[in-house]
Design a protein around this motif. Structure first.
Motif, short mmCIF file in Angstrom:
data_model
loop_
_atom_site.label_atom_id
_atom_site.label_comp_id
_atom_site.label_asym_id
_atom_site.label_seq_id
_atom_site.Cartn_x
_atom_site.Cartn_y
_atom_site.Cartn_z
N TRP A 281 89.44 -13.91 50.89
CA TRP A 281 88.95 -13.07 49.79
C TRP A 281 89.71 -11.76 49.69
CZ3 TRP A 281 84.32 -9.42 50.35
CH2 TRP A 281 84.03 -8.81 49.11
N LEU A 282 89.82 -11.02 50.77
CA LEU A 282 90.47 -9.71 50.77
C LEU A 282 91.80 -9.71 51.51
CD1 LEU A 282 87.40 -7.35 51.42
CD2 LEU A 282 88.39 -8.04 49.23
N ALA A 283 92.34 -10.89 51.78
CA ALA A 283 93.57 -10.97 52.56
C ALA A 283 94.74 -10.26 51.88
CB ALA A 283 93.94 -12.43 52.82
N SER A 284 94.72 -10.18 50.55
CA SER A 284 95.81 -9.50 49.85
C SER A 284 95.86 -8.02 50.21
CB SER A 284 95.65 -9.66 48.33
OG SER A 284 94.43 -9.07 47.88
N TRP A 285 94.72 -7.45 50.65
CA TRP A 285 94.69 -6.04 51.03
C TRP A 285 95.55 -5.77 52.26
CZ3 TRP A 285 89.31 -3.35 50.35
CH2 TRP A 285 88.87 -3.53 49.03
N VAL A 286 95.78 -6.79 53.06
CA VAL A 286 96.61 -6.62 54.26
C VAL A 286 97.91 -7.41 54.11
CG1 VAL A 286 94.76 -6.03 55.84
CG2 VAL A 286 95.26 -8.43 55.42
N GLY A 287 98.33 -7.61 52.85
CA GLY A 287 99.63 -8.23 52.59
C GLY A 287 99.70 -9.71 52.82
N ARG A 288 98.57 -10.41 52.71
CA ARG A 288 98.56 -11.85 52.95
C ARG A 288 98.04 -12.58 51.73
NH1 ARG A 288 97.02 -12.27 59.40
NH2 ARG A 288 98.32 -10.51 60.03
N ASP A 289 98.70 -12.37 50.61
CA ASP A 289 98.29 -12.99 49.36
C ASP A 289 98.24 -14.50 49.51
OD1 ASP A 289 98.40 -10.44 48.46
OD2 ASP A 289 100.06 -10.72 47.08
N GLY A 290 97.10 -15.06 49.16
CA GLY A 290 96.95 -16.50 49.19
C GLY A 290 96.68 -17.08 50.55
N GLY A 291 96.77 -16.26 51.61
CA GLY A 291 96.55 -16.76 52.96
C GLY A 291 95.27 -16.23 53.56
#
Length: 354
Positions: A38-48
């Motif tokens: 859900w919030l992985a993009s906040w730590v640079g892990r878009d889609g992961g």
């Protein structure tokens, strides 16, 4: 100021004790974390996934004394199943995944509150251990007419009641630090943080005031005494512990977690310690630091267990003051309070597996 580069941290001439706490004094439940997508993009892990290696996370948990982590990223449907498969089902007892409410059902063409209740029932059957409610409720969720929906909206009564009936504690993030509503100028104590994240400022955006949002949170809690609420980030009111104390005393079904608020609590250590000592069964440990790491956990253990004074509250030496340019002092909590805050309270309120 609306942007720019924050000034580098100043060096302090004060010589004080520096206590390292590599492992918590008692077993810990991190009741506020994000392990999913859900919030992985906040730590640079878009889609992961926020956590790449679950086995490595488990090793870290064993090394520092983390009994269990609450994963707030369950969402609904297939995403909930994926989180349950990766964490709860694969590693029984080590993770507790919370579901979300599909607030889109309140918008055009949605099924309304009844559809949200049905979603909660399905999530509970699947194995969700609680309900995570984010700050979008009050700030961006809108109904079919385009009006913002706040936590105390009468149409949500059945949703909060259903959570209580299903045994789903509601971990709810309402509002944000009050300074996010102030002008982002040189007098704003969070000016460096807002310089890094100007999108976090609500000043002049037309959203409800901080006071209205906190009142909406309290209204929902007061109207549903049979539902357990955990207000995230010290109820987004860590700057006003007298208000937090009053809400805890008025509403036995309300709890708070300390996630992402060492900075606020540690600059008023006497008041913060008194709050936890006076209400030891109402405060939960949490970090909101994802992916979880050793430095963050050690910092939290130091803050809660030691009597250290005047230290940086950020685990990153390159960013020691992530919220405001101040330092903190630790709380030196009594052993019985530590046990309660670290894990006993979370164990008590987490819904049992079905």
């Amino acid at each position: 100021m609306s942007g720019g580069t924050p000034a580098p941290p100043v060096r302090s001439a004060l010589r004080v004790a520096e206590t390292r706490v590599p492992r918590a004094a008692h077993p810990v439940i991190d009741a506020h974390n994000h392990l999913g997508r859900w919030l992985a993009s906040w730590v640079g892990r878009d889609g992961g996934w926020a956590v790449d290696d679950v086995a490595a996370l488990l090793r870290l948990m064993d090394e520092v004394g983390i009994e269990q982590i609450v994963n707030l990223d369950g969402r609904t449907g297939a995403e909930l199943e994926a989180n349950l498969d990766r964490y709860d089902r694969a590693h029984p007892g080590r993770f507790a995944t919370f579901c979300h409410a599909p607030w889109g059902e309140l918008g055009p063409g949605g099924g309304g509150p009844d559809a949200i209740v049905r979603s909660l029932e399905a999530s509970r059957r699947a194995g969700a251990r609680g309900l995570k409610v984010w700050k979008d409720l009050g700030l961006s969720v809108r109904d079919a007419a385009g009006a913002l929906v706040l936590p105390d909206d009468a149409r949500l009564r059945d949703v909060w009641a259903a959570a209580g009936e299903l045994g789903l504690p509601v971990l709810i993030h309402t509002a944000d630090p009050v300074a996010f509503w102030w002008p982002n100028d040189a007098r704003n104590e969070r000016r460096d943080e807002l310089a890094r994240h100007p999108e976090w400022s609500f000043h002049g955006t037309g959203v409800p005031s901080w006071e209205r949002l906190i009142a909406a949170l309290e209204g929902a809690v007061a109207a549903h005494p049979g539902t357990t609420f955990v207000a995230a980030h010290v109820a987004s009111a860590a700057e006003d512990l007298a208000l937090v104390r009053r809400m805890l005393e008025d509403h036995p079904n309300l709890h708070v977690d300390v996630s992402a608020r060492i900075g606020e609590l540690g600059r008023q250590p006497r008041a913060a310690r008194a709050l936890l000592v006076d209400h030891p069964r109402r405060v939960l440990f949490g970090t909101d630091a994802f992916p979880p790491d050793r430095a963050t956990y050690e910092l939290h253990f130091r803050f809660l267990e030691t009597a250290d004074e005047h230290f940086a509250y950020g685990p990153d030496p390159e960013d020691p003051h992530p919220q405001g340019v101040w330092r903190v002092s630790a709380l030196d909590l009594p052993d019985d309070v530590l046990r309660a805050v670290y894990a006993e309270n979370a164990r008590r309120i987490l819904a049992p597996s079905r």
